[in-house]
Write a protein that holds these residues in place. Structure first.
Motif, PDB file in Angstrom:
ATOM      1  N   GLN A  43      48.300  31.301  -5.912  1.00 43.76           N
ATOM      2  CA  GLN A  43      49.159  30.110  -5.931  1.00 43.76           C
ATOM      3  C   GLN A  43      50.327  30.277  -4.969  1.00 43.76           C
ATOM      4  O   GLN A  43      50.708  29.331  -4.266  1.00 43.76           O
ATOM      5  N   ALA A  44      50.886  31.487  -4.926  1.00 42.79           N
ATOM      6  CA  ALA A  44      52.005  31.736  -4.009  1.00 42.79           C
ATOM      7  C   ALA A  44      51.573  31.559  -2.559  1.00 42.79           C
ATOM      8  O   ALA A  44      52.358  31.098  -1.717  1.00 42.79           O
ATOM      9  N   LEU A  45      50.314  31.913  -2.236  1.00 43.22           N
ATOM     10  CA  LEU A  45      49.814  31.753  -0.866  1.00 43.22           C
ATOM     11  C   LEU A  45      49.796  30.289  -0.440  1.00 43.22           C
ATOM     12  O   LEU A  45      49.852  29.983   0.747  1.00 43.22           O
ATOM     13  N   LEU A  46      49.689  29.373  -1.417  1.00 38.74           N
ATOM     14  CA  LEU A  46      49.699  27.939  -1.099  1.00 38.74           C
ATOM     15  C   LEU A  46      51.101  27.428  -0.760  1.00 38.74           C
ATOM     16  O   LEU A  46      51.253  26.322  -0.256  1.00 38.74           O
ATOM     17  N   GLY A  47      52.117  28.240  -1.084  1.00 37.10           N
ATOM     18  CA  GLY A  47      53.483  27.820  -0.795  1.00 37.10           C
ATOM     19  C   GLY A  47      54.043  26.829  -1.788  1.00 37.10           C
ATOM     20  O   GLY A  47      54.933  26.048  -1.455  1.00 37.10           O
ATOM     21  N   VAL A  48      53.543  26.862  -3.024  1.00 39.95           N
ATOM     22  CA  VAL A  48      54.021  25.903  -4.030  1.00 39.95           C
ATOM     23  C   VAL A  48      55.426  26.280  -4.499  1.00 39.95           C
ATOM     24  O   VAL A  48      55.765  27.460  -4.600  1.00 39.95           O
TER      25      VAL A  48
ATOM     26  N   GLY B 212      45.389  28.688   7.658  1.00 39.38           N
ATOM     27  CA  GLY B 212      46.711  28.644   7.061  1.00 39.38           C
ATOM     28  C   GLY B 212      46.776  27.672   5.901  1.00 39.38           C
ATOM     29  O   GLY B 212      46.004  26.705   5.825  1.00 39.38           O
ATOM     30  N   ALA B 213      47.716  27.920   4.986  1.00 36.83           N
ATOM     31  CA  ALA B 213      47.858  27.078   3.793  1.00 36.83           C
ATOM     32  C   ALA B 213      48.287  25.665   4.153  1.00 36.83           C
ATOM     33  O   ALA B 213      47.862  24.695   3.515  1.00 36.83           O
ATOM     34  N   ASP B 214      49.137  25.527   5.170  1.00 35.14           N
ATOM     35  CA  ASP B 214      49.618  24.186   5.530  1.00 35.14           C
ATOM     36  C   ASP B 214      48.469  23.297   5.986  1.00 35.14           C
ATOM     37  O   ASP B 214      48.410  22.110   5.650  1.00 35.14           O
TER      38      ASP B 214
END
Length: 821
Positions: A112-117, A601-603
């Motif tokens: 979840q942290a990798l998604l940048g939430v 990348g997550a973005d």
């Protein structure tokens, strides 16, 4: 030129956000509150899938947008961590479910942290942790004290392989949804919560939820299943006038009853068939019914199967004897377990009567026109006049509903009532990995609730996971306990709670996640509830949401919260499909979020999943769509990098913009207005992103010689508008513009209505309905001025030369049509 490197940028900013506690909940009371919540995940061994990524991306846009608009935002996360899969993993892998679950929880948090939430991780809750399930037990005791928790023997769906009770929804084609074993019926002592006491309030509350999808509300109304009608009491002479009560919505058809049908499980059936020739086939039929789910038995497509018991019931108003049958479509757990058969006026009863040669007696006649054919070709279900109904003959059937119900009431044989399909919530589960029910059984004192000061009742470690029994029954240290009242040896309840209990109140716990004495303080809850936007799958439209609403109403009645509906607005996101099917390993069409994050990348992953479809619709996965989203981010990146020197310059806004500057300003403010409305009012993130893409096109086509001040403003605003969608690249570009602080704490841009007004507009000029020219006119030009300008152009003069102009029609802002011949 510096290249866009998602891996580098995303790792950098995730660390900065974590180190600075950027997303710690703002408690400033001067700001309006906003509670954004996504349904928390089950920490399976497979980690995040695309459905998770979609729901978290949607929720994060909502939270970031509100934060930038000046709200104090609560945006928490946790894990719905109890459940049968962990226990099965313990059996199959030889590991403790706690260890397996905690490892998975940590893995999902990292993903979840990798998604940048933008979660406030300080408020994280895991439902399998004692500091959480202690309060599951605390709330159970509250329900028990209020008379809302009780124990009774009940027939349940039993999976012999999983060794546990299954809800009706977990039985598919007569088999367990997890292991595919054949499900049977079993009589067990079970704990229930009295959700039926709240049936009417749960129905009424739906009318106060305008921001819920109508589909979800309709599903809940259907599940609650309110029916207004009457109870009717028949007697059974051969059983000492034993009473059998039925519920009917059509008491006006009472004189048309020609048989009675009991559920196969009805307790009277064994007495009715004892020693008769019908006994053996009926007992076999009852065993067959134990293997079928309620859904299968009541399906409109299911064949209606019945057996005569050889017994008769006495009609309450006529005294006539009608045969008693049992049939598959009558359920013991719905209504009274008995129905009256009126084949002339009910389609299901008609089919059943025709199949088994039962009498069909018409008691309602059309008000106008000819009577239905004799014999009836189908049930007559329209309104009409009562016939063959004793003192009620000639009465309109709608009026007869009340009249007959009143007669039953007067004679003590029934009367008007309301019935609900909703059944009490069965919470007992015969498994280890769940919240222990805080009850002790004493031979002298009976059922004894565990005192609150002794909570939590902790899951023991000395258990055997052999797949043959409830592991809790194997723990001597757990089973043996002292009675809280008399102190003698007693035994502890070994059932654990349905995991829906865990998720029915977790959103309250987030407001006060570390409280050690009570589930939450009323002050903290009342600061944040209701949840302003709740986001999750349509598969939870009934049970989870219904149970959450029920628990909230109980807590409201107990004075613990000031709201009786927990979720103000509900957004149910669609599925992620590939090749037209839901992603699944069996279909070989799974795309891993981590694979996409690693490559693009997550973005990029977030942008694609938000742009590809409206959030409430299914989304078709597209590799080329992902690549297109990546190209767009690279395009934005180049735009900012190319203008790094521009951001270092100061410009005095021009008193009067040139034409290009005016047009860019118009596009900019149009985009701000569009994106603001699409996120804040409609949750149409795809059209918001599309509008931003149009702004990028305008920025690329903006001349180098045109006004620089508005160009710089538009570039900076572009970064702000992108920030909720693609948080990492937006943060990096914000620094490139020379701005201090995080873009995610910056103020959301405001649009200027005056900037949206055009000075000049282009309109079509038609002759006899065909476009012959285009004209640029002042936006404020009068009809006469537009007409004069249209008629004076060389092109139009050439078309009307030698013709007579009969009429000129001016449609302001759109076209001029010249009628000439």
């Amino acid at each position: 030129m510096k290249e866009y490197s998602p891996k580098e940028i995303e790792a950098k900013w995730q660390k900065v956000w974590q180190d600075t506690d950027l997303y710690k909940t703002d408690e400033d009371p001067s700001k309006p509150k906003y509670y954004a919540l996504e349904q928390f995940p089950y920490p399976s061994g497979e980690g995040l899938h695309m459905g998770h990524m979609r729901v978290y991306s949607i929720g994060d846009v909502v939270a970031r947008f509100r934060r930038m608009n000046g709200y104090r935002v609560l945006h928490p996360m946790g894990a719905d961590a109890f459940g049968l899969p962990a226990e099965n993993a313990a059996i199959n892998r030889g590991v403790n479910p706690r260890e397996w679950t905690l490892n998975n929880m940590e893995r999902i948090r990292r993903e979840q942290a990798l998604l940048g939430v933008s979660y406030d991780w300080d408020r994280y809750v895991g439902t399998c942790l004692p500091d959480y399930y202690k309060f599951n037990q605390w709330l159970f005791l509250l329900f028990y004290e209020r008379g809302l928790a009780y124990r009774k023997k009940a027939s349940v769906n039993w999976c012999p392989s999983c060794n546990t009770v299954l809800a009706n929804e977990q039985v598919e084609d007569g088999r367990c949804w997890r292991c595919d074993s054949e499900v049977t019926k079993k009589e067990l002592e079970q704990w229930f919560l009295r959700i039926t006491d709240y049936a009417e309030r749960l129905l009424e509350g739906l009318d106060r939820l305008p921001d819920w999808p109508e589909k979800v509300k309709a599903m809940q109304r259907n599940w609650i299943g309110k029916s207004e009608g009457a109870h009717v009491t028949f007697s059974v002479p051969e059983c000492g006038d034993e009473k059998v009560t039925v519920f009917t919505t059509r008491p006006d058809t009472l004189y048309g009853v020609t048989y009675l049908v009991l559920a196969p499980e009805h307790p009277l059936v064994p007495r009715l068939i004892k020693g008769k020739k019908e006994e053996e086939p009926i007992l076999r039929f009852i065993e067959e019914m134990k293997k079928q789910s309620e859904i299968e038995r009541t399906s409109t497509d299911a064949e209606k199967v019945g057996y005569p018991t050889g017994a008769f019931a006495k009609h309450p108003l006529t005294g006539e004897l009608v045969p008693i049958w049992i049939a598959n479509y009558v359920l013991m757990d719905y209504g009274t377990g008995a129905v009256m058969g009126v084949p002339a006026h009910d389609e299901r009863d008609f089919q059943f009567a025709r199949k088994y040669g039962l009498e069909i007696k018409q008691v309602i006649w059309p008000q106008d026109g000819d009577a239905p054919a004799e014999p009836l070709a189908e049930a007559y279900t329209e309104d009409g006049i009562l016939i063959s109904s004793g003192p009620f003959d000639g009465l309109d059937n709608r009026a007869a509903i009340k009249a007959i119900a009143d007669k039953l009431q007067e004679q003590g044989l029934g009367g008007s009532t309301v019935n609900y399909r909703l059944r009490d919530w069965l919470i007992s589960r015969q498994r280890y990995w769940g919240t222990p029910i805080p009850v002790i059984y004493c031979d002298d004192c009976g059922v004894q609730p565990v005192p609150k000061e002794d909570l939590p009742v902790v899951l023991p470690e000395d258990v055997v996971f052999d797949g043959k029994r409830n592991p809790l029954t194997t723990s001597e240290t757990f089973v043996h306990a002292k009675c809280p009242s008399c102190g003698k040896q007693a035994r502890r309840e070994t059932d654990t709670m349905d995991t829906f209990v865990d998720s029915s109140w977790y959103y309250f716990r987030y407001t006060d996640a570390h409280n050690e004495t009570v589930p939450f303080s009323p002050e903290e809850v009342n600061k944040w509830l209701p949840v302003d936007e709740y986001i999750g799958g349509i598969e939870h439209a009934v049970l989870h949401l219904l149970y959450s609403r029920f628990v909230t109403k109980v807590l409201y009645d107990a004075g613990m919260v000031q709201v009786d509906e927990p979720f103000k607005s509900l957004l149910t996101q669609g599925m992620v499909l590939k090749d037209g099917f839901k992603m699944s390993k069996s279909k070989g069409n799974v795309v891993s979020p981590l694979e996409i994050i690693d490559r693009f990348g997550a973005d990029t992953a977030r942008l694609f999943i938000l742009f590809a479809a409206p959030p409430d619709r299914d989304l078709e996965w597209s590799d080329t769509g992902v690549e297109g989203s990546h190209r767009f981010l690279n395009r934005v990146w180049r735009l900012i990098v190319q203008n790094e020197e521009l951001f270092k310059q100061e410009f005095t806004p021009s008193a009067s913009l040139d034409a290009e500057g005016k047009e860019l300003r118009r596009v900019l403010h149009k985009t701000i207005k569009k994106v603001t409305g699409e996120i804040g009012e409609r949750s149409h993130f795809n059209t918001a992103i599309s509008s931003i893409m149009e702004l990028v096109n305008s920025l690329y086509s903006y001349p180098d010689t045109a006004d620089r001040a508005i160009y710089k403003e538009a570039l900076e605003t572009l970064v702000l508008l992108l920030a909720p969608f693609v948080p990492h690249i937006a943060e990096e570009m914000w620094q490139m513009t020379g701005r201090k602080g995080s873009v995610h704490l910056a103020s959301w841009p405001k649009y200027d209505e005056s900037a949206l007004v055009l000075d000049e507009i282009e309109i079509a000029v038609q002759i006899n309905g065909k476009v012959r020219d285009k004209l640029v006119v002042s936006a404020n030009a009068s009809r006469k001025e537009v007409e004069k300008q249209a008629l004076s152009t060389d092109r139009i003069q050439g078309w009307i030369d030698g013709k007579t102009v009969r009429k000129v029609i001016v449609v302001p802002g759109k076209l001029v049509n010249i009628v000439a011949n």
